[in-house]
Design a protein around this motif. Structure first.
Motif, PDB file in Angstrom:
ATOM      1  N   GLY A   3     -10.195   3.571   3.572  1.00 38.54           N
ATOM      2  CA  GLY A   3      -9.328   3.105   2.489  1.00 38.54           C
ATOM      3  C   GLY A   3      -9.776   1.780   1.913  1.00 38.54           C
ATOM      4  O   GLY A   3      -9.985   0.805   2.631  1.00 38.54           O
ATOM      5  N   ILE A   6      -5.700  -2.868  -0.577  1.00 35.92           N
ATOM      6  CA  ILE A   6      -5.550  -4.269  -0.134  1.00 35.92           C
ATOM      7  C   ILE A   6      -5.690  -4.365   1.383  1.00 35.92           C
ATOM      8  O   ILE A   6      -6.379  -5.250   1.899  1.00 35.92           O
ATOM      9  CB  ILE A   6      -4.190  -4.836  -0.602  1.00 35.92           C
ATOM     10  N   ALA A   7      -5.072  -3.419   2.099  1.00 35.60           N
ATOM     11  CA  ALA A   7      -5.123  -3.479   3.564  1.00 35.60           C
ATOM     12  C   ALA A   7      -6.546  -3.256   4.076  1.00 35.60           C
ATOM     13  O   ALA A   7      -7.011  -3.981   4.971  1.00 35.60           O
ATOM     14  CB  ALA A   7      -4.181  -2.442   4.157  1.00 35.60           C
ATOM     15  N   GLU A  26     -13.958   5.656   1.270  1.00 36.61           N
ATOM     16  CA  GLU A  26     -12.860   5.737   0.301  1.00 36.61           C
ATOM     17  C   GLU A  26     -12.889   7.113  -0.365  1.00 36.61           C
ATOM     18  O   GLU A  26     -13.929   7.549  -0.835  1.00 36.61           O
ATOM     19  CB  GLU A  26     -12.994   4.607  -0.737  1.00 36.61           C
ATOM     20  N   ARG A  27     -11.726   7.739  -0.396  1.00 34.37           N
ATOM     21  CA  ARG A  27     -11.624   9.094  -0.956  1.00 34.37           C
ATOM     22  C   ARG A  27     -11.947   9.140  -2.453  1.00 34.37           C
ATOM     23  O   ARG A  27     -12.582  10.074  -2.939  1.00 34.37           O
ATOM     24  CB  ARG A  27     -10.198   9.591  -0.716  1.00 34.37           C
ATOM     25  N   ARG A  32     -10.599   1.622  -7.913  1.00 38.27           N
ATOM     26  CA  ARG A  32      -9.547   1.656  -8.929  1.00 38.27           C
ATOM     27  C   ARG A  32      -9.270   0.230  -9.418  1.00 38.27           C
ATOM     28  O   ARG A  32      -9.513  -0.744  -8.701  1.00 38.27           O
ATOM     29  CB  ARG A  32      -8.272   2.290  -8.362  1.00 38.27           C
ATOM     30  N   TYR A  36       0.241  -1.734 -10.771  1.00 41.93           N
ATOM     31  CA  TYR A  36       1.566  -2.223 -11.162  1.00 41.93           C
ATOM     32  C   TYR A  36       1.747  -3.695 -10.786  1.00 41.93           C
ATOM     33  O   TYR A  36       0.916  -4.283 -10.093  1.00 41.93           O
ATOM     34  CB  TYR A  36       2.618  -1.363 -10.458  1.00 41.93           C
ATOM     35  N   GLY A  39       4.532  -8.972  -6.582  1.00 40.85           N
ATOM     36  CA  GLY A  39       4.868 -10.376  -6.329  1.00 40.85           C
ATOM     37  C   GLY A  39       4.253 -10.780  -4.998  1.00 40.85           C
ATOM     38  O   GLY A  39       4.500 -10.136  -3.978  1.00 40.85           O
ATOM     39  N   THR A 118     -14.212  11.176   3.005  1.00 44.42           N
ATOM     40  CA  THR A 118     -12.941  11.279   3.738  1.00 44.42           C
ATOM     41  C   THR A 118     -13.194  11.692   5.182  1.00 44.42           C
ATOM     42  O   THR A 118     -14.014  12.591   5.416  1.00 44.42           O
ATOM     43  CB  THR A 118     -12.069  12.376   3.075  1.00 44.42           C
ATOM     44  N   ASP A 286       0.096  -0.114   4.602  1.00 45.69           N
ATOM     45  CA  ASP A 286       1.117   0.931   4.422  1.00 45.69           C
ATOM     46  C   ASP A 286       0.968   2.051   5.454  1.00 45.69           C
ATOM     47  O   ASP A 286       1.949   2.685   5.820  1.00 45.69           O
ATOM     48  CB  ASP A 286       1.027   1.532   3.008  1.00 45.69           C
ATOM     49  N   GLY A 296       9.073  -5.827  -1.418  1.00 38.32           N
ATOM     50  CA  GLY A 296       8.204  -6.739  -2.162  1.00 38.32           C
ATOM     51  C   GLY A 296       7.189  -7.423  -1.254  1.00 38.32           C
ATOM     52  O   GLY A 296       6.617  -8.452  -1.614  1.00 38.32           O
ATOM     53  N   MET A 297       6.960  -6.862  -0.063  1.00 43.49           N
ATOM     54  CA  MET A 297       6.105  -7.555   0.906  1.00 43.49           C
ATOM     55  C   MET A 297       4.887  -6.737   1.337  1.00 43.49           C
ATOM     56  O   MET A 297       4.191  -7.126   2.261  1.00 43.49           O
ATOM     57  CB  MET A 297       6.926  -7.891   2.159  1.00 43.49           C
ATOM     58  N   GLY A 298       4.617  -5.597   0.700  1.00 44.59           N
ATOM     59  CA  GLY A 298       3.525  -4.737   1.140  1.00 44.59           C
ATOM     60  C   GLY A 298       2.155  -5.368   0.975  1.00 44.59           C
ATOM     61  O   GLY A 298       1.324  -5.331   1.889  1.00 44.59           O
ATOM     62  N   ALA A 299       1.911  -5.963  -0.179  1.00 50.29           N
ATOM     63  CA  ALA A 299       0.608  -6.590  -0.416  1.00 50.29           C
ATOM     64  C   ALA A 299       0.477  -7.839   0.454  1.00 50.29           C
ATOM     65  O   ALA A 299      -0.566  -8.082   1.078  1.00 50.29           O
ATOM     66  CB  ALA A 299       0.470  -6.942  -1.894  1.00 50.29           C
ATOM     67  N   THR A 300       1.569  -8.607   0.481  1.00 47.52           N
ATOM     68  CA  THR A 300       1.578  -9.822   1.303  1.00 47.52           C
ATOM     69  C   THR A 300       1.261  -9.484   2.760  1.00 47.52           C
ATOM     70  O   THR A 300       0.403 -10.118   3.394  1.00 47.52           O
ATOM     71  CB  THR A 300       2.972 -10.501   1.183  1.00 47.52           C
ATOM     72  N   SER A 302      -0.190  -6.833   3.951  1.00 41.24           N
ATOM     73  CA  SER A 302      -1.524  -6.245   4.131  1.00 41.24           C
ATOM     74  C   SER A 302      -2.580  -7.348   4.221  1.00 41.24           C
ATOM     75  O   SER A 302      -3.507  -7.285   5.037  1.00 41.24           O
ATOM     76  CB  SER A 302      -1.857  -5.321   2.959  1.00 41.24           C
TER      77      SER A 302
HETATM   78  C1  LIG Z   1       5.731   0.266  -7.541  1.00 37.25           C
HETATM   79  C2  LIG Z   1       5.293  -0.608  -6.399  1.00 37.25           C
HETATM   80  C3  LIG Z   1       5.586  -1.958  -6.421  1.00 37.25           C
HETATM   81  C4  LIG Z   1       5.171  -2.793  -5.383  1.00 37.25           C
HETATM   82  N1  LIG Z   1       5.478  -4.104  -5.449  1.00 37.25           N
HETATM   83  C5  LIG Z   1       5.054  -4.921  -4.465  1.00 37.25           C
HETATM   84  C6  LIG Z   1       5.351  -6.326  -4.527  1.00 37.25           C
HETATM   85  O1  LIG Z   1       6.013  -6.823  -5.433  1.00 37.25           O
HETATM   86  N2  LIG Z   1       4.867  -7.112  -3.516  1.00 37.25           N
HETATM   87  C7  LIG Z   1       4.122  -6.591  -2.500  1.00 37.25           C
HETATM   88  O2  LIG Z   1       3.684  -7.377  -1.633  1.00 37.25           O
HETATM   89  N3  LIG Z   1       3.854  -5.280  -2.407  1.00 37.25           N
HETATM   90  C8  LIG Z   1       4.298  -4.432  -3.346  1.00 37.25           C
HETATM   91  N4  LIG Z   1       4.036  -3.098  -3.261  1.00 37.25           N
HETATM   92  C9  LIG Z   1       3.312  -2.554  -2.070  1.00 37.25           C
HETATM   93  C10 LIG Z   1       1.821  -2.768  -2.135  1.00 37.25           C
HETATM   94  O3  LIG Z   1       1.298  -2.351  -3.382  1.00 37.25           O
HETATM   95  C11 LIG Z   1       1.125  -2.033  -0.984  1.00 37.25           C
HETATM   96  O4  LIG Z   1       1.832  -2.271   0.200  1.00 37.25           O
HETATM   97  C12 LIG Z   1      -0.291  -2.572  -0.870  1.00 37.25           C
HETATM   98  O5  LIG Z   1      -1.001  -2.238  -2.037  1.00 37.25           O
HETATM   99  C13 LIG Z   1      -1.060  -2.148   0.383  1.00 37.25           C
HETATM  100  O6  LIG Z   1      -1.492  -0.880   0.300  1.00 37.25           O
HETATM  101  P1  LIG Z   1      -2.579  -0.252   1.316  1.00 37.25           P
HETATM  102  O7  LIG Z   1      -3.914  -0.855   1.113  1.00 37.25           O
HETATM  103  O8  LIG Z   1      -2.014  -0.246   2.688  1.00 37.25           O
HETATM  104  O9  LIG Z   1      -2.557   1.257   0.810  1.00 37.25           O
HETATM  105  P2  LIG Z   1      -2.971   1.873  -0.578  1.00 37.25           P
HETATM  106  O10 LIG Z   1      -2.844   0.912  -1.698  1.00 37.25           O
HETATM  107  O11 LIG Z   1      -2.228   3.152  -0.685  1.00 37.25           O
HETATM  108  O12 LIG Z   1      -4.525   2.160  -0.396  1.00 37.25           O
HETATM  109  C14 LIG Z   1      -4.973   3.226   0.393  1.00 37.25           C
HETATM  110  C15 LIG Z   1      -6.418   3.528   0.016  1.00 37.25           C
HETATM  111  O13 LIG Z   1      -6.893   4.543   0.904  1.00 37.25           O
HETATM  112  C16 LIG Z   1      -7.489   5.572   0.146  1.00 37.25           C
HETATM  113  N5  LIG Z   1      -7.308   6.825   0.900  1.00 37.25           N
HETATM  114  C17 LIG Z   1      -6.180   7.526   1.087  1.00 37.25           C
HETATM  115  N6  LIG Z   1      -6.419   8.596   1.850  1.00 37.25           N
HETATM  116  C18 LIG Z   1      -7.733   8.571   2.151  1.00 37.25           C
HETATM  117  C19 LIG Z   1      -8.567   9.417   2.904  1.00 37.25           C
HETATM  118  N7  LIG Z   1      -8.097  10.529   3.509  1.00 37.25           N
HETATM  119  N8  LIG Z   1      -9.869   9.098   3.021  1.00 37.25           N
HETATM  120  C20 LIG Z   1     -10.368   7.989   2.403  1.00 37.25           C
HETATM  121  N9  LIG Z   1      -9.618   7.152   1.672  1.00 37.25           N
HETATM  122  C21 LIG Z   1      -8.308   7.444   1.560  1.00 37.25           C
HETATM  123  C22 LIG Z   1      -6.750   5.572  -1.183  1.00 37.25           C
HETATM  124  O14 LIG Z   1      -7.507   6.188  -2.201  1.00 37.25           O
HETATM  125  C23 LIG Z   1      -6.565   4.087  -1.403  1.00 37.25           C
HETATM  126  O15 LIG Z   1      -7.676   3.490  -2.010  1.00 37.25           O
HETATM  127  C24 LIG Z   1       4.464  -2.239  -4.273  1.00 37.25           C
HETATM  128  C25 LIG Z   1       4.191  -0.869  -4.221  1.00 37.25           C
HETATM  129  C26 LIG Z   1       4.602  -0.056  -5.271  1.00 37.25           C
HETATM  130  C27 LIG Z   1       4.298   1.419  -5.198  1.00 37.25           C
END
Ligand SMILES: Cc1cc2nc3c(=O)[nH]c(=O)nc-3n(C[C@H](O)[C@H](O)[C@H](O)COP(=O)(O)OP(=O)(O)OC[C@H]3O[C@@H](n4cnc5c(N)ncnc54)[C@H](O)[C@@H]3O)c2cc1C
Length: 392
Positions: A3, A6-7, A26-27, A32, A36, A39, A118, A286, A296-300, A302
């Protein structure tokens, strides 16, 4: 590392800082961009500093002197000054998800990234993890061994499913939906960087104003039947859910949705796991603890997860189990706290009833008065409406 969100990138920087050589699969066929409104809270900004990417992070907080006010619109269509998302304690930084990812991307220069790839099987051995990888398009498969596998593949993590168990064991359902996308143009009669909040019982429309970018929109609603929401046309579904909210803001947002090529439409969940690692496989972001957008803490979290992983690995260079124990012990109280408060924050985003809607309005009005912060005046609201003719 699975993936490139951010995480995943935060963890990759963390691992590299601890002397490891991460490989990211990365799938998607390419990185990307966009995304959206997000915060970023102080803990996230500190983690960005710890990861060495703070200087690359572009923030977009609107300046109040050039618009940038927050407005709520009541049931009679009256526009009133309001406390917006950015007025929360901690004064979050306004960014797009893509801004954080772009900063992290600069921080992982030199890390091998395999797009269109994947994992389809993960087998853990005592000294390594064997992963069967599949290339998108050709379907070609190959095996490779890694010291550790980090699942950063989002809320519906495939790594979690393969190693920890089915989604049903970890995904809690919140009976709510979201649709997030970028507006091409601000709602007519509002300043370019204004934010607009329309919350009604069980449904809400948020427009997040930004300093140097068109606003983003969030439609969110509560529903008892999640499965049903994924059937048929999304635009028609949202038009039907928001019918009766005949406000120019809602109309503009729905019309914009119809014209946009990219949007996120999904159900809302939280991921609850008793432990985020199993032997040499660890989940982050996530995939491990999705708090959902209301927190509002998912990015923070991660960003913080990656920075904390680095610190733990540096502290326990020869003992992976001890490092992961220390990492989880340090991070879990923060995650648990914000997973819990997300329920309350959900009421702020989208009240559960008419009563909750009224309570929210009274509460936020009081907070605004107590804080003595008047982002704009009632008269400003009336003046703006008189000019735009939106008053009914
Ligand atoms: C509408 C919305 C508003 C938000 N607002 C906030 C906010 O205000 N503040 C905040 O802190 N957070 C916010 N968040 C949460 C935040 O965006 C996420 O928690 C953050 O982006 C962390 O995501 P991640 O990297 O864990 O997962 P993701 O962003 O889902 O990334 C996962 C990655 O893994 C890849 N992947 C998936 N499956 C596979 C596979 N099988 N093989 C290879 N690659 C794969 C995907 O393509 C993607 O690139 C919001 C979320 C949403 C939906």
């Amino acid at each position: 590392m699975v993936g490139l969100g951010i995480a995943g990138m935060s963890a990759a920087i963390g691992l590299r800082r601890a002397g490891w050589t991460p490989v990211i699969v990365e799938r998607a066929p390419e990185r990307r961009t966009g995304g959206y409104f997000v915060g970023l809270f102080p803990e996230g900004r500190q983690a960005a500093v710890d990861l060495g990417i703070a200087d690359h992070l572009h923030t977009r907080n609107p300046q109040r002197r050039s618009g940038g006010n927050s407005w709520s619109v009541d049931r009679r269509g009256r526009r009133r000054p309001a406390l917006g998302f950015l007025d929360q304690p901690g004064e979050p930084a306004a960014v797009l998800r893509g801004d954080v990812e772009a900063a992290l991307w600069q921080g992982i220069t030199g890390v091998e990234v395999r797009f269109g790839t994947t994992p389809v099987a993960i087998t853990e051995g005592p000294a390594e993890v064997q992963v069967l990888l599949e290339k998108a398009g050709t379907g070609a498969q190959y095996r490779e061994s890694f010291d550790v596998v980090v699942g950063a593949d989002g809320m519906r993590s495939g790594v979690r499913r393969m190693v920890f168990g089915p989604d049903e064991d970890y995904l809690t359902t919140w009976n709510a939906m979201i649709c997030a996308f970028q507006l091409k143009e601000q709602v007519p009669s509002y300043e370019a960087s204004d934010s607009i909040i329309i919350t009604r019982a069980k449904r809400a429309v948020w427009v997040f104003g930004l300093a140097d970018h068109a606003p983003t929109a969030l439609l969110t609603y509560r529903t008892a039947d999640i499965q049903e929401q994924f059937s048929g046309s999304r635009v028609q579904r949202l038009r039907s859910v928001f019918s009766g909210m005949d406000d120019p803001v809602v109309r503009h947002v729905l019309d914009s949705l119809e014209k946009t090529s990219e949007h996120l439409f999904d159900s809302v969940h939280q991921v609850r796991m008793p432990r985020w690692s199993k032997g040499r496989v660890v989940l982050v972001g996530d995939a491990a603890w999705c708090m959902n957008l209301y927190s509002g803490m998912g990015a923070t979290s991660s960003l913080r997860g990656g920075a904390a992983l680095s610190a733990a690995l540096l502290e326990h260079p020869d003992d992976l189990t001890a490092a992961l124990d220390a990492w989880e012990a340090g991070l879990r109280p923060f995650i648990t706290k914000h997973q819990r408060t997300a329920r309350l924050k959900q009421q702020m985003f989208v009240p559960s009833s008419r009563r909750a809607e009224a309570l929210r309005s009274v509460l936020l009005g009081l907070v605004r008065r107590v804080r003595g912060r008047r982002p704009a005046t009632e008269a400003d609201g009336q003046r703006a409406q008189a000019v735009s003719g939106t008053s009914r």
